[in-house]
Design an enzyme around this catalytic site. Structure first.
Site, short mmCIF file in Angstrom:
data_model
loop_
_atom_site.label_atom_id
_atom_site.label_comp_id
_atom_site.label_asym_id
_atom_site.label_seq_id
_atom_site.Cartn_x
_atom_site.Cartn_y
_atom_site.Cartn_z
N ARG A 182 11.84 -4.73 5.17
CA ARG A 182 11.51 -3.34 4.86
C ARG A 182 12.31 -2.35 5.72
O ARG A 182 12.52 -2.56 6.90
CB ARG A 182 10.03 -3.11 5.12
N ARG B 216 -0.97 -8.74 13.46
CA ARG B 216 -1.45 -7.77 12.48
C ARG B 216 -2.30 -8.47 11.41
O ARG B 216 -3.31 -7.94 10.94
CB ARG B 216 -0.26 -7.04 11.84
N LYS C 69 0.84 -1.21 0.00
CA LYS C 69 0.00 0.00 0.00
C LYS C 69 0.87 1.26 0.00
O LYS C 69 0.68 2.16 -0.81
CB LYS C 69 -0.93 0.02 1.23
N ARG D 249 10.68 -0.47 11.43
CA ARG D 249 9.55 -0.33 12.35
C ARG D 249 9.59 -1.40 13.44
O ARG D 249 9.90 -2.55 13.17
CB ARG D 249 8.23 -0.48 11.55
N ARG E 10 -10.18 0.71 8.11
CA ARG E 10 -9.65 -0.60 8.44
C ARG E 10 -10.64 -1.43 9.23
O ARG E 10 -10.33 -2.56 9.62
CB ARG E 10 -8.43 -0.37 9.31
P1 AP5 Z 1 4.79 -1.58 1.92
O1 AP5 Z 1 4.39 -0.81 0.72
O2 AP5 Z 1 5.55 -0.86 2.97
O3 AP5 Z 1 3.52 -2.34 2.52
P2 AP5 Z 1 2.22 -1.80 3.23
O4 AP5 Z 1 1.05 -2.44 2.56
O5 AP5 Z 1 2.25 -0.31 3.32
O6 AP5 Z 1 2.39 -2.50 4.64
P3 AP5 Z 1 2.30 -1.94 6.11
O7 AP5 Z 1 3.08 -2.88 6.98
O8 AP5 Z 1 2.65 -0.48 6.17
O9 AP5 Z 1 0.78 -2.12 6.40
P4 AP5 Z 1 0.11 -2.13 7.74
O10 AP5 Z 1 -1.28 -1.97 7.30
O11 AP5 Z 1 0.38 -3.30 8.59
O12 AP5 Z 1 0.79 -0.90 8.55
P5 AP5 Z 1 0.31 0.56 8.87
O13 AP5 Z 1 1.48 1.43 8.92
O14 AP5 Z 1 -0.84 0.94 8.00
O15 AP5 Z 1 5.64 -2.83 1.40
C1 AP5 Z 1 6.27 -3.71 2.33
C2 AP5 Z 1 7.66 -4.12 1.78
O16 AP5 Z 1 7.46 -4.95 0.64
C3 AP5 Z 1 8.51 -2.93 1.31
O17 AP5 Z 1 9.83 -3.13 1.72
C4 AP5 Z 1 8.39 -2.95 -0.21
O18 AP5 Z 1 9.59 -2.53 -0.83
C5 AP5 Z 1 8.10 -4.41 -0.51
N1 AP5 Z 1 7.17 -4.56 -1.63
C6 AP5 Z 1 6.06 -3.81 -1.88
N2 AP5 Z 1 5.42 -4.25 -3.00
C7 AP5 Z 1 6.16 -5.30 -3.46
C8 AP5 Z 1 6.01 -6.17 -4.59
N3 AP5 Z 1 4.98 -6.05 -5.45
N4 AP5 Z 1 6.94 -7.14 -4.74
C9 AP5 Z 1 7.99 -7.27 -3.88
N5 AP5 Z 1 8.18 -6.47 -2.79
C10 AP5 Z 1 7.26 -5.50 -2.58
O19 AP5 Z 1 -0.28 0.40 10.35
C11 AP5 Z 1 0.59 0.12 11.43
C12 AP5 Z 1 -0.22 0.03 12.73
O20 AP5 Z 1 -0.85 1.29 12.98
C13 AP5 Z 1 -1.37 -0.98 12.73
O21 AP5 Z 1 -0.93 -2.28 13.07
C14 AP5 Z 1 -2.28 -0.38 13.79
O22 AP5 Z 1 -1.80 -0.62 15.11
C15 AP5 Z 1 -2.16 1.12 13.53
N6 AP5 Z 1 -3.13 1.61 12.54
C16 AP5 Z 1 -2.86 2.16 11.32
N7 AP5 Z 1 -3.97 2.51 10.69
C17 AP5 Z 1 -5.01 2.17 11.50
C18 AP5 Z 1 -6.41 2.25 11.40
N8 AP5 Z 1 -7.01 2.76 10.29
N9 AP5 Z 1 -7.17 1.79 12.43
C19 AP5 Z 1 -6.59 1.29 13.54
N10 AP5 Z 1 -5.26 1.16 13.72
C20 AP5 Z 1 -4.47 1.60 12.71
MG MG Z 2 2.39 1.07 4.89
#
Ligand code: AP5
Ligand code: MG
Length: 216
Positions: free
Chosen positions: A127, A172, A13, A161, A88
């Site tokens: 990552r 997660r 994402k 992270r 979410r």
């Molecule tokens: P990346 O693009 O970083 O993945 P992502 O989908 O952004 O994954 P996240 O871990 O950020 O998602 P998340 O939803 O768990 O975390 P968030 O920060 O939102 O890609 C990952 C890696 O893969 C990178 O190194 C990239 O280079 C590689 N990659 C990407 N695409 C690829 C491909 N096609 N092929 C190969 N490699 C690839 O949330 C964190 C925490 O915050 C949550 O756990 C929760 O506690 C809280 N939180 C956030 N939002 C909310 C909400 N709306 N409600 C409640 N709690 C929330």
């Molecule tokens: Mg992300």
């Protein structure tokens, strides 16, 4: 243009959102990034969110709904935005509809990035991001062109992270399947959902998203 990127942790994402920002001049609204900034700044919200995030659980709907609603009012969101990691839960999806309607806005697309669970551990554990500008990298899939130097800003400082480990990822993922995956049916039923193959190379995923956006 206003869109939602849906997908499990590590789906891509954030990676795809950064590309959409560059190509379309719209803003990336990542609730994860906003919450991490609040934790780093030790605000009241950050203090409440830290332990929940470190455990891989979801922060309360009330907190995230409020930070998104306030952020959307900023001038830089006028051209459009990408909601990355929000909504979410079904309650957040309902709140998003109400919030956008109150602001006279609507959504153009909801894009699900589909990825098999077994690649996610490698994606999140490999990552890292630039500590200065936030550009995203991966130990094997997406390295900077010069080792140890950010392509975008030249910084040599990177960070990882605290929730990017195999154990927290399991929590997660459980939160994703229990709370977030129902949103796929929710937006499908509204005729708004498009799905792209997140197992493809990063450039191919970008191309597939552009095809979706060209049709909205
Ligand atoms: P990346 O693009 O970083 O993945 P992502 O989908 O952004 O994954 P996240 O871990 O950020 O998602 P998340 O939803 O768990 O975390 P968030 O920060 O939102 O890609 C990952 C890696 O893969 C990178 O190194 C990239 O280079 C590689 N990659 C990407 N695409 C690829 C491909 N096609 N092929 C190969 N490699 C690839 O949330 C964190 C925490 O915050 C949550 O756990 C929760 O506690 C809280 N939180 C956030 N939002 C909310 C909400 N709306 N409600 C409640 N709690 C929330
Ligand atoms: Mg992300």
């Amino acid at each position: 243009m206003r869109l939602i990127l849906l997908g499990p942790p590590g789906a891509g994402k954030g990676t795809q959102a950064q590309r959409l920002v560059e190509k379309h001049g719209i803003v990336q609204l990542s609730t994860g990034d906003m919450l991490r900034a609040a934790v780093a700044a030790q605000t009241e919200i950050g203090k409440r969110a830290k332990a929940v995030m470190d455990a891989g659980q979801l922060v309360s709907d009330e907190i995230v709904n409020q930070i998104v609603s306030e952020r959307v009012d900023s001038d830089d969101c006028r051209r459009g935005f990408i909601l990355d990691g929000f909504p979410r839960t079904l309650a957040q999806a309902d709140a998003t509809e109400t919030m956008l309607a109150q602001k006279g806005m609507s959504l153009d697309a909801v894009i699900e990035i589909k990825v098999d669970d077994d690649v996610l551990v490698d994606r999140v554990s490999g990552r890292y991001t630039c500590a200065n500008c936030g550009a995203g990298y991966h130990d094997t899939n997406m390295k900077p062109s010069v080792d140890g130097v950010c392509d975008k800003c030249g910084s040599a400082e990177f960070k990882r992270r605290p929730d990017d480990n195999a154990e927290t990822l399991r929590t997660r993922l459980q939160a994703y399947y229990k709370e977030t995956s129902p949103l796929i049916g929710f937006y499908y039923a509204k005729g708004m959902l498009s799905s792209v193959d997140g197992m493809a190379d990063i450039d191919d995923v970008t191309a597939e998203i552009e095809v979706v956006l060209a049709a909205v």
